[in-house]
Design a protein around this motif. Structure first.
Motif, short mmCIF file in Angstrom:
data_model
loop_
_atom_site.label_atom_id
_atom_site.label_comp_id
_atom_site.label_asym_id
_atom_site.label_seq_id
_atom_site.Cartn_x
_atom_site.Cartn_y
_atom_site.Cartn_z
N GLN A 2 -4.58 4.41 -14.31
CA GLN A 2 -5.79 3.66 -13.96
C GLN A 2 -7.05 4.42 -14.32
OE1 GLN A 2 -5.87 2.16 -9.97
NE2 GLN A 2 -3.67 1.99 -9.90
N TRP A 7 -12.63 5.83 -6.18
CA TRP A 7 -13.04 4.51 -5.75
C TRP A 7 -11.89 3.51 -5.89
CZ3 TRP A 7 -13.82 -0.34 -7.87
CH2 TRP A 7 -14.53 -1.20 -7.04
N MET A 8 -11.23 3.60 -7.04
CA MET A 8 -10.14 2.68 -7.33
C MET A 8 -9.01 2.79 -6.32
SD MET A 8 -9.68 0.37 -9.44
CE MET A 8 -10.59 -0.44 -10.69
N SER A 9 -8.67 4.03 -6.01
CA SER A 9 -7.51 4.20 -5.13
C SER A 9 -7.94 4.14 -3.67
CB SER A 9 -6.84 5.52 -5.42
OG SER A 9 -7.75 6.55 -5.15
N GLY A 10 -9.21 4.42 -3.44
CA GLY A 10 -9.65 4.51 -2.06
C GLY A 10 -10.03 3.19 -1.43
N PHE A 11 -10.27 2.17 -2.30
CA PHE A 11 -10.74 0.92 -1.74
C PHE A 11 -9.58 0.19 -1.08
CE2 PHE A 11 -12.34 -3.40 -1.64
CZ PHE A 11 -13.62 -3.17 -1.19
N SER A 12 -9.40 0.47 0.18
CA SER A 12 -8.27 -0.12 0.89
C SER A 12 -8.80 -1.13 1.89
CB SER A 12 -7.50 0.97 1.61
OG SER A 12 -8.36 1.60 2.52
N ARG A 45 -6.65 -8.27 1.87
CA ARG A 45 -5.71 -7.23 1.46
C ARG A 45 -4.72 -7.02 2.59
NH1 ARG A 45 -9.96 -6.32 -1.53
NH2 ARG A 45 -9.76 -5.11 -3.43
N PHE A 46 -3.47 -7.07 2.26
CA PHE A 46 -2.44 -6.86 3.27
C PHE A 46 -1.74 -5.56 2.96
CE2 PHE A 46 -2.28 -11.41 2.05
CZ PHE A 46 -3.03 -11.88 3.10
N ALA A 47 -0.89 -5.20 3.90
CA ALA A 47 0.07 -4.15 3.57
C ALA A 47 1.03 -4.77 2.57
CB ALA A 47 0.81 -3.75 4.83
N ARG A 49 0.55 6.34 -8.27
CA ARG A 49 -0.82 6.09 -8.69
C ARG A 49 -1.68 7.11 -7.93
NH1 ARG A 49 -3.59 3.19 -4.78
NH2 ARG A 49 -2.27 2.92 -2.97
N PHE A 70 -13.38 -9.77 -5.41
CA PHE A 70 -12.77 -8.47 -5.16
C PHE A 70 -13.09 -8.00 -3.74
CE2 PHE A 70 -12.64 -3.84 -5.42
CZ PHE A 70 -11.37 -3.69 -5.94
#
Lengths: 614, 319
Positions: free
Chosen positions: A120, A506-511, A177-179, A306, A172
């Motif tokens: 990514q 940012w990509m991985s942290g946006f939870s 967003r779910f588990a 990832r 976005f």
């Protein structure tokens, strides 16, 4: 039917996607794809005929064979992606309708999205975005086959995609967003070279030379380089001179912790096949489920395939004391190995040195007589004896193993900790970058009154290894030079890596929790009403140019002017009669409003001209 | 049954929303918009990607899913703008006989801005013509409609649609255009014209001879109808000669329902149509007398058309 222009754009999209897949796509797959695409291109250009039906069947049968030969299985991520790639390539050979050519677009959209399962980075993201654009452009060319009639496709599609951006942002932001619905094991061949799981002095590791990034860390308060001992594995069992952890994942307890509110440090781990976590002493991870061994190794439940962000805060539990059994286990050592070292220990003990003093003696010996080198001589039988008395040259693993072994011989519980030391602050100083060459090994000894004490024997041999890092120590050596050829290039490189970090973080942290906090920041609080308002506002913004455009095209001329004149006339008591022209109204006004007679006459004539003059 | 009810309901709703007009400017009232199969599959892919993004906790894939969804949303606006403001106008078509296909000309233009890729036809499955570009000047497109009954034409709703720019969203209208056209009765062959009991024939000459009776040849005079030149004689090298027919030349005849031999009304009308056409061909003056409708003796194409129109609309309002 598939026009040449549309086909060309499909090919570009596929090429871009394959480039993004570059890491794992072997030549045995890319070559057939390129050949088939070239073939179809010549068909489109009219040079050769479409392949006959039996040839198409034959090619279709060859696909599984090729996949099997390349991957040895069908169900891995790589194999599945390859099937999609070959499938879309073969589909080109039998496109006969508009529907068929649209199916191809869907498959390419899908194939390009699979890139993100592997990597990514910014580069791949840009490549995939470009592939997305070209696929859309191909759709446009299919819809508008005749050239030169419809607006230029490239420009049109660019406009289209730019217009989607606000909507993308909202979607976005607000998509739930779910588990994960189910967990899918990802087996990827792009395993990063990682720290070894065992340690045996004498095996020269390649790893130490690699400048690959392992993880990046962001601190709440700036740290001291000397404190940054990143622990990964605790090796407390030795067998034939090879140290390894007694427990890693098996026998680990599962801990589940909520999101860390104010992290001491947050670590962004690059994708890897290894499951262990990098943590500083006294810290514990939060925001998920982790494994934890009694020796304090934290691990992921699944390898982070990832980039993954983990936040740490202070460990609240007190370290427990060692039991008799533990002490016996942590001091066990092969008795018949390294006789010269054992003799030296016995000799020192006979001289009356206590436990701590003995270790001090050893460390002083390191400082006075030993050399630090990344290319130490290979060690064979009784390797520590050889190292201690003959070669005297080694790196961290040698010193750690020697110290830990010596401690055990002197009945001090000991273990080796491997991980990384230090790292380097990023260009803007916002975070630290830890690379493979920062790998390090040190020792922890158990003293009854002090608990586990960290001792870094390498520091006595090469203090600059600790304070400057390996890069500082070996600056000027070839492999370091290749990383920073010129100062300006190094500057750019650092900035580029910083950018990559921001992106990946940012990509991985946006939870889910990130989403909630961002929404709270934007909206004050999250209520259905406010959510709907936000969606409406952002979706309406792109509608404004559309409505303006529309209104401009549709509006009757001079409607506003007409309104103004009528209002002025009413002020003078004149009501516009049905079928009275604006021109006539203006003249009537001129007669009444004598002060501005000329103005009204001019206005009337002007309107007359604009409306009716051919 | 349910389906029929539903269709009736839709058609009634359409009649209210889009009544019959001679010309129509498309706007949000008259346009319908929805994703077509391709658009729906893109929507499906976007959902699949969304589920994948959740499963793999992958934000990049989530972004791509959002991008696909947004592309569809933006395409809706673009497809609508492409169709908005188009003017559809029914032109005057040529009449035809029942059983033939009537050719209906339609003029399509757009005052402001260009439109692309319009398809025109009766139903979605039978789109007949594609127009790649619509500009401010009228473009003529002819749609053909099979007819089976005589009478004033009531064309079905004309479907005009476009999937510009990406082929994912379909925007269409069902325009009820008011074509001023009459479908004439089908031509039914007849043996002879029955003279009515009341002796309606005026200027009878030589008794019972049929209209087809050939009388002889005369020298061609400039102005003689080409239809009556004896081409066989010309081919045989005997010069231009004109066929002269029997007694009815230059005379006139009344056509009534009793003139036709057939027993059924429709067949009678068909035979009368054939007679009218034949007489017009031969240059015979004739008139039509139907209950409630009388057209005086006359000749020429306009006369023929009014006779045929009267025959077509006899007893029916619209077909």
């Amino acid at each position: 039917m598939l026009t040449l222009a549309a086909y060309r754009h499909y090919c570009i999209a596929l090429a871009l996607t394959m480039l993004a897949h570059y890491d794992w796509l072997p030549i045995s797959l890319t070559l057939p794809v390129i050949i088939l695409l070239g073939w179809r291109y010549m068909v489109s250009a009219g040079t050769i005929e479409m392949p006959s039906a039996w040839l198409k069947h034959l090619l279709t049968l060859l696909v599984p064979l090729l996949i099997w030969v390349t991957w040895g299985q069908f169900l891995s991520l790589e194999a599945l992606s390859s099937i999609v790639l070959l499938g879309v390539t073969l589909k080109f050979l039998e496109i006969s309708s508009v529907r068929d050519s649209t199916v191809v677009a869907l498959v390419i959209y899908f194939f390009s999205s699979t890139v993100f399962l592997f990597t990514q980075t910014i580069v791949t993201f840009v490549l995939v975005l470009a592939a997305f654009g070209f696929t859309t452009l191909a759709l446009y060319c299919i819809e508008n086959p005749s050239k030169g009639v419809a607006p230029n496709g490239g420009w049109y599609v660019t406009k289209l995609i730019l217009q989607t951006l606000p909507i993308v942002a909202v979607l976005f932001l607000v998509t739930p967003r779910f588990a994960p619905l189910w967990s899918i094991p990802l087996s990827s061949q792009t395993a990063q070279t990682g720290m070894g799981g065992t340690l045996k002095p004498g095996d020269i590791s390649n790893l130490i030379r690699s400048s690959e990034i392992v993880f990046r860390a962001e601190f709440a308060s700036p740290p001291q380089r000397q404190d940054l001992y990143w622990r990964a594995l605790v090796m407390d069992t030795v067998d034939n001179g090879e140290w390894r952890p007694s427990q890693v994942f098996e026998g680990a307890r599962f801990i589940r912790r909520g999101e860390v509110v104010s992290p001491v440090v947050s670590v962004l781990v690059e994708p890897t096949q290894d499951r262990w976590l990098y943590t500083l002493e006294g810290l514990q991870p939060g925001g998920g489920r982790f494994g934890k061994t009694s020796s304090g190794i934290y691990s992921f439940l699944r390898p982070p395939v990832r980039a993954t962000q983990i936040k740490f805060d202070q460990l609240t539990q007190q370290p427990r004391s060692l039991s008799e059994l533990d002490i016996r286990r942590l001091t066990s050592i092969d008795n018949d190995e390294n006789p010269r070292l054992r003799a030296w220990i016995n000799d020192q003990q006979a001289k009356g040195y206590g436990q701590q003093a003995l270790i001090d003696r050893l460390l002083h010996r390191f400082r006075d007589r030993f050399y630090y080198s990344l290319q130490p001589p290979l060690l064979t039988q009784d390797s520590l004896d050889q190292f201690m008395f003959d070669t005297l040259t080694g790196f961290c693993e040698h010193f750690a193993a020697l110290t830990a072994t010596a401690a055990r011989m002197a009945n001090i519980p000991s273990r080796i900790v491997t991980g990384y030391l230090g790292g380097r602050p990023s260009g803007d100083g916002s975070h630290w970058v830890v690379r493979q060459y920062d790998a390090h090994a040190w020792v922890e000894l158990w003293y009854k009154d002090e608990g586990w004490v960290r001792i870094d024997p390498t520091a006595y041999v090469a203090p600059e290894r600790i304070s400057l890092g390996l890069e500082g120590l070996t600056a000027g050596q070839e492999w370091v030079a290749s990383r920073s050829a010129a100062p300006w290039a190094a500057g750019w490189l650092t900035q580029w890596e910083d950018l990559n970090y921001q992106w990946a973080a940012w990509m991985s942290g946006f939870s889910q929790s990130q989403q909630r906090s961002l929404l709270t920041q934007l909206l004050g609080e999250i209520t259905p009403l406010r959510m709907i308002m936000m969606v409406l506002v952002v979706l309406l913004i792109p509608m404004i140019p559309i409505v303006v455009y529309w209104a401009r095209k549709q509006a009757r001329p001079f409607r506003f002017t007409q309104y103004l004149i009528e209002r002025q006339a009413r002020r003078f008591g004149i009501e516009r009669k049905p079928a009275q022209s604006l021109h006539a109204l203006c003249y009537q006004l001129a007669k009444t409003d004598t002060r501005r007679e000329q103005h009204w006459i001019n206005k009337g004539n002007q309107l007359q001209d604009l409306l009716y003059k051919p | 049954m349910l389906r029929q009810n539903y269709q009736q309901m839709v058609s009634r709703w359409l009649d209210r929303r889009l009544p019959s007009v001679e010309s129509l400017i498309l706007n949000q009232r008259s346009l319908f918009i929805a994703p077509n199969m391709r658009g729906l599959s893109v929507l499906g892919l976007s959902l699949v990607l969304w589920v994948a993004a959740i499963t793999y906790q992958n934000n990049a894939i989530m972004l791509l899913a959002a991008l696909l969804m947004a592309l569809l949303i933006v395409a809706i606006a673009h497809t609508f703008i492409n169709m908005n403001g188009i003017r559809i106008r029914a032109l005057h078509p040529d009449s035809c006989h029942a059983g033939q296909a009537i050719q209906l000309p339609v003029a399509i233009s757009r005052q402001a801005g260009d439109s692309y890729n319009l398809k025109v036809g009766w139903r979605r499955e039978q789109l007949q013509s594609t127009m790649t570009q619509i500009t401010s000047s009228d473009q003529r497109v002819v749609v053909s409609l099979p007819t089976n009954r005589r009478g004033r034409l009531k064309a079905p709703r004309l479907c005009v649609e476009s999937t510009f720019p990406l082929g994912l969203i379909r925007c269409w209208t069902y325009a009820q255009l008011d074509f001023d056209a009459v479908v004439w009765p089908e031509v039914v062959p007849y043996n002879r014209i029955k003279s009515s009991a009341s002796g309606d024939q005026e200027g009878l000459a030589t008794g019972n001879k049929g209209v087809d009776d050939f009388d002889g040849l005369a020298t061609y005079i400039e102005g003689d109808s080409m239809a009556r030149v004896a081409w066989k004689q010309v081919a045989a090298g005997r010069g231009m000669q004109t066929k002269v027919f029997g007694e009815l030349v230059g005379q006139s005849q009344w056509l009534t329902l009793e003139s036709a031999e057939a027993s059924q009304l429709e067949l009678k009308l068909g035979q009368l149509t054939a007679m009218a056409l034949d007489m017009n061909n031969k240059g015979v003056q004739f008139g039509l007398r139907l209950p409630l409708v009388t057209i005086d003796i006359g000749g020429g194409d306009r006369h023929l058309v009014s006779v045929l129109n009267a025959l077509a609309t006899y007893g029916v309002e619209r077909c």
